[in-house]
Design a protein around this motif. Sequence first.
Motif, PDB file in Angstrom:
ATOM      1  N   VAL A 155       0.934  -1.065   0.147  1.00 38.33           N
ATOM      2  CA  VAL A 155       0.094  -0.214   0.009  1.00 38.33           C
ATOM      3  C   VAL A 155       1.015   1.235   0.015  1.00 38.33           C
ATOM      4  CG1 VAL A 155      -1.770   1.170   1.218  1.00 38.33           C
ATOM      5  CG2 VAL A 155      -1.977  -1.131   1.229  1.00 38.33           C
ATOM      6  N   PRO A 156       0.772   2.133  -1.062  1.00 43.70           N
ATOM      7  CA  PRO A 156       1.860   3.231  -1.207  1.00 43.70           C
ATOM      8  C   PRO A 156       1.389   4.326  -0.249  1.00 43.70           C
ATOM      9  CG  PRO A 156       0.076   3.362  -2.894  1.00 43.70           C
ATOM     10  CD  PRO A 156       0.089   1.874  -2.192  1.00 43.70           C
ATOM     11  N   PRO A 157       2.401   5.209   0.176  1.00 41.86           N
ATOM     12  CA  PRO A 157       1.889   6.142   1.056  1.00 41.86           C
ATOM     13  C   PRO A 157       0.783   7.101   0.699  1.00 41.86           C
ATOM     14  CG  PRO A 157       3.936   6.582   0.007  1.00 41.86           C
ATOM     15  CD  PRO A 157       3.713   5.291  -0.273  1.00 41.86           C
ATOM     16  N   GLU A 158       0.714   7.264  -0.537  1.00 41.08           N
ATOM     17  CA  GLU A 158      -0.511   8.246  -0.881  1.00 41.08           C
ATOM     18  C   GLU A 158      -2.029   7.523  -0.464  1.00 41.08           C
ATOM     19  OE1 GLU A 158       0.780   6.511  -4.776  1.00 41.08           O
ATOM     20  OE2 GLU A 158       1.594   7.058  -2.994  1.00 41.08           O
ATOM     21  N   GLN A 159      -1.833   6.058  -0.417  1.00 40.33           N
ATOM     22  CA  GLN A 159      -3.010   5.405   0.084  1.00 40.33           C
ATOM     23  C   GLN A 159      -3.224   5.054   1.398  1.00 40.33           C
ATOM     24  OE1 GLN A 159      -2.857   3.518  -4.211  1.00 40.33           O
ATOM     25  NE2 GLN A 159      -3.673   2.047  -2.823  1.00 40.33           N
ATOM     26  N   VAL A 160      -2.616   5.816   2.153  1.00 42.35           N
ATOM     27  CA  VAL A 160      -2.684   5.774   3.758  1.00 42.35           C
ATOM     28  C   VAL A 160      -3.312   6.855   4.394  1.00 42.35           C
ATOM     29  CG1 VAL A 160      -1.267   5.431   6.046  1.00 42.35           C
ATOM     30  CG2 VAL A 160      -0.477   4.279   3.791  1.00 42.35           C
ATOM     31  N   VAL A 161      -4.296   6.643   5.206  1.00 42.47           N
ATOM     32  CA  VAL A 161      -5.159   7.536   5.863  1.00 42.47           C
ATOM     33  C   VAL A 161      -4.722   7.533   7.440  1.00 42.47           C
ATOM     34  CG1 VAL A 161      -7.364   8.709   6.122  1.00 42.47           C
ATOM     35  CG2 VAL A 161      -6.957   7.546   3.940  1.00 42.47           C
ATOM     36  N   GLY A 162      -4.538   8.578   8.195  1.00 38.03           N
ATOM     37  CA  GLY A 162      -4.252   8.241   9.427  1.00 38.03           C
ATOM     38  C   GLY A 162      -4.418   9.595  10.269  1.00 38.03           C
ATOM     39  N   SER A 163      -4.106   9.510  11.589  1.00 38.62           N
ATOM     40  CA  SER A 163      -4.156  10.711  12.395  1.00 38.62           C
ATOM     41  C   SER A 163      -2.963  11.390  11.806  1.00 38.62           C
ATOM     42  CB  SER A 163      -4.081  10.315  14.019  1.00 38.62           C
ATOM     43  OG  SER A 163      -5.378   9.538  14.212  1.00 38.62           O
ATOM     44  N   SER A 164      -3.061  12.644  12.471  1.00 39.32           N
ATOM     45  CA  SER A 164      -1.933  13.650  12.330  1.00 39.32           C
ATOM     46  C   SER A 164      -1.664  15.006  13.136  1.00 39.32           C
ATOM     47  CB  SER A 164      -1.899  14.184  10.655  1.00 39.32           C
ATOM     48  OG  SER A 164      -3.323  14.845  10.600  1.00 39.32           O
ATOM     49  N   ILE A 165      -0.671  15.530  13.375  1.00 34.88           N
ATOM     50  CA  ILE A 165      -0.463  16.582  13.970  1.00 34.88           C
ATOM     51  C   ILE A 165      -0.237  17.717  13.084  1.00 34.88           C
ATOM     52  CG2 ILE A 165       0.734  15.516  15.907  1.00 34.88           C
ATOM     53  CD1 ILE A 165       3.403  16.319  14.889  1.00 34.88           C
ATOM     54  N   LYS A 166       0.048  18.901  13.159  1.00 35.54           N
ATOM     55  CA  LYS A 166      -0.136  20.188  12.552  1.00 35.54           C
ATOM     56  C   LYS A 166       1.322  20.321  11.879  1.00 35.54           C
ATOM     57  CE  LYS A 166      -4.052  22.953  13.970  1.00 35.54           C
ATOM     58  NZ  LYS A 166      -4.639  24.067  14.677  1.00 35.54           N
ATOM     59  N   THR A 167       1.415  20.731  10.735  1.00 37.00           N
ATOM     60  CA  THR A 167       2.721  20.861  10.051  1.00 37.00           C
ATOM     61  C   THR A 167       2.966  22.099   9.497  1.00 37.00           C
ATOM     62  OG1 THR A 167       2.761  18.443   9.580  1.00 37.00           O
ATOM     63  CG2 THR A 167       4.206  19.811   8.423  1.00 37.00           C
ATOM     64  N   LYS A 168       3.855  22.796   9.172  1.00 41.06           N
ATOM     65  CA  LYS A 168       4.324  24.200   9.167  1.00 41.06           C
ATOM     66  C   LYS A 168       5.506  24.173   8.135  1.00 41.06           C
ATOM     67  CE  LYS A 168       5.462  28.605  10.600  1.00 41.06           C
ATOM     68  NZ  LYS A 168       5.683  29.706  11.786  1.00 41.06           N
ATOM     69  N   PHE A 169       5.158  24.570   6.878  1.00 40.62           N
ATOM     70  CA  PHE A 169       6.181  24.980   5.832  1.00 40.62           C
ATOM     71  C   PHE A 169       7.271  26.092   6.326  1.00 40.62           C
ATOM     72  CE2 PHE A 169       7.879  27.257   2.105  1.00 40.62           C
ATOM     73  CZ  PHE A 169       8.741  26.225   1.652  1.00 40.62           C
ATOM     74  N   ALA A 170       8.549  25.963   6.368  1.00 41.22           N
ATOM     75  CA  ALA A 170       9.317  26.928   6.320  1.00 41.22           C
ATOM     76  C   ALA A 170      10.647  26.698   5.542  1.00 41.22           C
ATOM     77  CB  ALA A 170       9.725  27.011   7.963  1.00 41.22           C
ATOM     78  N   MET A 171      11.439  27.997   5.268  1.00 39.04           N
ATOM     79  CA  MET A 171      12.746  27.789   4.829  1.00 39.04           C
ATOM     80  C   MET A 171      13.500  27.942   5.959  1.00 39.04           C
ATOM     81  SD  MET A 171      12.164  27.524   1.628  1.00 39.04           S
ATOM     82  CE  MET A 171      13.905  28.033   0.801  1.00 39.04           C
TER      83      MET A 171
ATOM     84  N   ARG B 130       6.979  19.892  12.316  1.00 39.11           N
ATOM     85  CA  ARG B 130       5.776  19.145  12.886  1.00 39.11           C
ATOM     86  C   ARG B 130       5.549  19.968  14.035  1.00 39.11           C
ATOM     87  NH1 ARG B 130       4.592  13.712  11.752  1.00 39.11           N
ATOM     88  NH2 ARG B 130       4.191  13.251  14.027  1.00 39.11           N
ATOM     89  N   LEU B 131       4.483  20.371  14.348  1.00 37.18           N
ATOM     90  CA  LEU B 131       4.196  21.308  15.424  1.00 37.18           C
ATOM     91  C   LEU B 131       3.251  20.408  16.703  1.00 37.18           C
ATOM     92  CD1 LEU B 131       2.640  24.391  13.479  1.00 37.18           C
ATOM     93  CD2 LEU B 131       4.802  23.875  14.423  1.00 37.18           C
ATOM     94  N   PRO B 132       3.462  20.925  18.002  1.00 36.57           N
ATOM     95  CA  PRO B 132       2.926  20.179  18.938  1.00 36.57           C
ATOM     96  C   PRO B 132       1.322  20.574  19.281  1.00 36.57           C
ATOM     97  CG  PRO B 132       4.221  21.915  19.761  1.00 36.57           C
ATOM     98  CD  PRO B 132       4.506  22.104  18.516  1.00 36.57           C
ATOM     99  N   GLU B 133       0.725  20.382  18.177  1.00 36.74           N
ATOM    100  CA  GLU B 133      -0.688  20.617  17.955  1.00 36.74           C
ATOM    101  C   GLU B 133      -1.205  19.489  17.256  1.00 36.74           C
ATOM    102  OE1 GLU B 133      -2.050  24.530  17.106  1.00 36.74           O
ATOM    103  OE2 GLU B 133       0.335  25.204  16.927  1.00 36.74           O
ATOM    104  N   VAL B 134      -2.748  18.873  17.804  1.00 33.07           N
ATOM    105  CA  VAL B 134      -3.100  17.974  17.038  1.00 33.07           C
ATOM    106  C   VAL B 134      -3.870  18.317  15.717  1.00 33.07           C
ATOM    107  CG1 VAL B 134      -5.227  16.381  16.999  1.00 33.07           C
ATOM    108  CG2 VAL B 134      -3.819  16.746  19.162  1.00 33.07           C
ATOM    109  N   ASN B 135      -3.965  17.808  14.463  1.00 31.66           N
ATOM    110  CA  ASN B 135      -4.520  18.306  13.351  1.00 31.66           C
ATOM    111  C   ASN B 135      -5.839  17.376  13.048  1.00 31.66           C
ATOM    112  OD1 ASN B 135      -4.613  19.616  10.862  1.00 31.66           O
ATOM    113  ND2 ASN B 135      -4.193  17.749   9.838  1.00 31.66           N
ATOM    114  N   PHE B 136      -5.845  16.151  13.126  1.00 29.33           N
ATOM    115  CA  PHE B 136      -6.892  15.202  12.896  1.00 29.33           C
ATOM    116  C   PHE B 136      -6.788  13.972  13.501  1.00 29.33           C
ATOM    117  CE2 PHE B 136      -8.897  12.147  10.080  1.00 29.33           C
ATOM    118  CZ  PHE B 136     -10.260  12.651  10.157  1.00 29.33           C
ATOM    119  N   ILE B 137      -7.799  13.588  14.082  1.00 32.38           N
ATOM    120  CA  ILE B 137      -7.865  12.174  14.670  1.00 32.38           C
ATOM    121  C   ILE B 137      -8.799  11.282  13.859  1.00 32.38           C
ATOM    122  CG2 ILE B 137      -8.633  10.912  16.841  1.00 32.38           C
ATOM    123  CD1 ILE B 137      -6.304  12.967  17.350  1.00 32.38           C
ATOM    124  N   ASP B 138      -7.996  10.304  13.316  1.00 32.17           N
ATOM    125  CA  ASP B 138      -8.625   9.224  12.322  1.00 32.17           C
ATOM    126  C   ASP B 138      -9.232   8.081  12.709  1.00 32.17           C
ATOM    127  OD1 ASP B 138      -9.431   8.770   9.513  1.00 32.17           O
ATOM    128  OD2 ASP B 138      -7.932   6.988   9.696  1.00 32.17           O
TER     129      ASP B 138
END
Length: 334
Positions: A207-223, A232-240
Amino acid sequence: MFERLKSLWVIGTTVGALAFLVPSLAIAQSDPLPSWNDTAPKAAIVEFVDKVSKEGSPDFVPEPERIAVFDNDGTLWIEQPMYVQLAFALDRVKAEAPSHPEWATTQPFQAVLEGDMKALTAAGEKGLLELIMATHAGMTTAQFEKIASEWIATARDPRFKKPYTELVYQPMLELLAYLRANGFKTFIVSGGGIEFMRPWTEKVYGVPPEQVVGSSIKTKFAMKDGAPTLFRLPEVNFIDDKAGKPVGIQEHIGRRPIAAFGNSDGDLEMLQWTTLAEGPRFGLIVHHTDAEREYAYDRKSEFGHLDLALDAAAINKWTVVDMKADWKQIFPGN
């Protein structure tokens, strides 16, 4: 309590070679599910696949709509004596402890370091969330992937003394391959962490990564130092988990599945969303009944709690797999 917290663990190879071989082996054999006994669950699976994949059948489903979703913990691999990702979090606390001397006298970290599961349980959701954030956040996605990949390659299950990726269920590997050979697209929909699973699911399950659904924390883009990073931020994004699973399916997949496979009350809503609709539908629950080859547990278990979903299976005519009676073998090679 631990069942409610299953999704928090996520916030945040021999078997691989075997998994890739399964599709060709399954097709080459006259029996596509050789590790399944010739009992009712196997017959139900074959009947369903035949009727939805055979052109001209009144229940034929076009290939793009043949979506099958699988829970991971307890459905595709072992989840006792605790969820694998919880074991990862506890090991991360121990590994990071030298850099945090204050943890020796601070709960819930002290409980982890002393192996005091009673005190860890008493810490409740708040305490366990602290553990997750301390071990799963505060780093880039690349750093977390490296840490998780190294751990999954070296960690050993306390009972079987094998890598967790060797404690996947051979009958389910065959089922994944059988479905894909018949035009299904297979997805993992787990309360486990999406970034924890993605590095190894293709190698282990196909099962390739694009076909994986799961829980996540918030993520921020930065240079950072001129390079693009995701932090990876210490905040809940989604509970699957539980009612979150149908939401995750809709947001990530965009099609309603026609087949769902789970093993606990955390999968109840996913099974309902998949099967309680028009057209051919299939729901299956893996019931852990084999204490000798694996574990036997259901209604009273803290991990993989199976109560409401087991009752719903009889009402909704979902297939229930009795591991002891319906599977010839549990793990690859045994």
